[in-house]
Every structure is written in structure tokens, then in C-alpha cells.
Write a protein that holds these residues in place. Structure first.
Motif, PDB file in Angstrom:
ATOM      1  N   GLU A  27     -40.601   5.260 -31.946  1.00 11.10           N
ATOM      2  CA  GLU A  27     -41.992   5.696 -31.955  1.00 11.10           C
ATOM      3  C   GLU A  27     -42.284   6.316 -30.590  1.00 11.10           C
ATOM      4  OE1 GLU A  27     -45.733   3.366 -33.367  1.00 11.10           O
ATOM      5  OE2 GLU A  27     -45.418   2.895 -31.247  1.00 11.10           O
ATOM      6  N   GLY A  29     -45.087   8.717 -28.149  1.00 13.31           N
ATOM      7  CA  GLY A  29     -46.387   9.332 -27.974  1.00 13.31           C
ATOM      8  C   GLY A  29     -46.204  10.835 -27.897  1.00 13.31           C
ATOM      9  N   LYS A 119     -49.088   9.374 -32.564  1.00 10.91           N
ATOM     10  CA  LYS A 119     -47.699   8.940 -32.400  1.00 10.91           C
ATOM     11  C   LYS A 119     -46.820   9.721 -33.367  1.00 10.91           C
ATOM     12  CE  LYS A 119     -48.708   5.415 -29.683  1.00 10.91           C
ATOM     13  NZ  LYS A 119     -48.167   5.210 -28.360  1.00 10.91           N
TER      14      LYS A 119
END
Length: 159
Positions: A27, A29, A119
Motif C-alpha cells: 500500500e 501513498g 492510497k
């Protein structure tokens, strides 16, 4: 009292599972500019054709389409520009090592909001050959037929 906020999915790359053997995922940003966040909140984005690359020890997302926000006045720049992904240095180094050693690609499969921040879920992937894609479709169809047969048996309808 603050109500629980769901994590809405903005875009999903369903074609990735068809075109690639998917592996380890992270994951990350994403750095956005101007009205891109509002365009994402409106649910408008496409991950198809997107990929990530490591350049100068930084991870960059290419080819993801975030359209221009219609109510924005002047700050609408390129919808397919490259965007920086935010990961820890050790994670970026690990991804770079695996891509260089194994010849894998970095593919975005999911774009969503988590705690108010955009995200991207990225996956290490290896491209499928045409016959791999045909085998996957044949297996999926066979599994559907088995499920239908079991369901008919349970309902008491022999076919």
C-alpha cells in the motif's frame, strides 16, 4: 460522535489479474496536485495501462488517468502525468531489487481512500502469455460449471 468512515474504492484494475501473475503487494501513498483529489472523490479514475517504475531511488506511477475536475478554474494539468508514490526506503529498495533480479513489473491494482488520504495498492507482477490467459479462462468456466451442478443437486433438480 464521529461516524465510521468506509474506505471507498475509487478505481480497480480488473485487467491486471487477466494480464499478469500477481505476487507481493504494498500500500503506497500518492502525491496529488491541485484538483486531482476532488476528481478522485468524484470517483473518476482509471488504472488500466498504469505501471510504476523506480527512478533515482523513488517510486513513480505512470499512465494512471485522473481526469480534469470539471469545476476547477485554472489548475487543471496533465491527466496522465507521472505521480510520486510514498513508501519507506527499505520497501522501495526491496521492490527495486526484485524488479531488477526477476524481471517483474510493478502494476497498480487498486486506488482508494484510507483515513481521508488517497492510497494505491501496487503489486509485483509477471506478464502472462496468451495460452496462460486461455487456461485461466477455461479453469474459471469449469469452476462455474461445477458450482452450478452442485447447486442443482442441492435444490433437487437432476440435470
Amino acid at each position: 460522535m464521529k461516524k465510521p468512515e468506509a474506505d471507498p474504492v475509487i478505481a480497480r484494475n480488473r485487467k491486471a489479474a487477466h494480464d499478469y501473475h500477481l505476487g507481493e503487494s504494498w500500500e503506497a501513498g500518492i502525491v496529488l496536485q491541485g484538483m486531482e483529489v476532488k476528481a478522485l472523490r468524484a470517483g473518476r479514475a482509471s488504472l488500466i495501462g498504469g505501471f510504476a517504475m523506480v527512478e533515482d531511488r523513488e517510486l513513480w506511477l505512470h499512465g494512471v488517468h485522473i481526469p480534469q475536475y470539471s469545476q476547477a478554474r485554472w489548475f487543471n494539468d496533465g491527466s496522465r502525468r507521472k505521480r510520486k508514490l510514498l513508501l519507506h526506503r527499505a520497501q522501495i529498495d526491496k521492490i527495486e531489487r526484485k524488479v531488477n533480479e526477476s524481471g517483474l513489473s510493478i502494476v497498480p491494482v487498486l486506488l482508494y481512500f484510507k483515513d481521508g488520504r488517497a492510497k494505491v495498492e501496487i503489486v509485483l507482477a509477471r506478464g502472462k502469455k496468451t495460452w496462460d490467459k486461455r487456461n485461466t479462462l477455461a479453469e474459471r468456466e469449469a469452476n462455474r460449471e461445477v458450482e452450478r451442478a452442485v447447486s442443482r443437486r442441492l435444490k433437487g433438480r437432476p440435470d
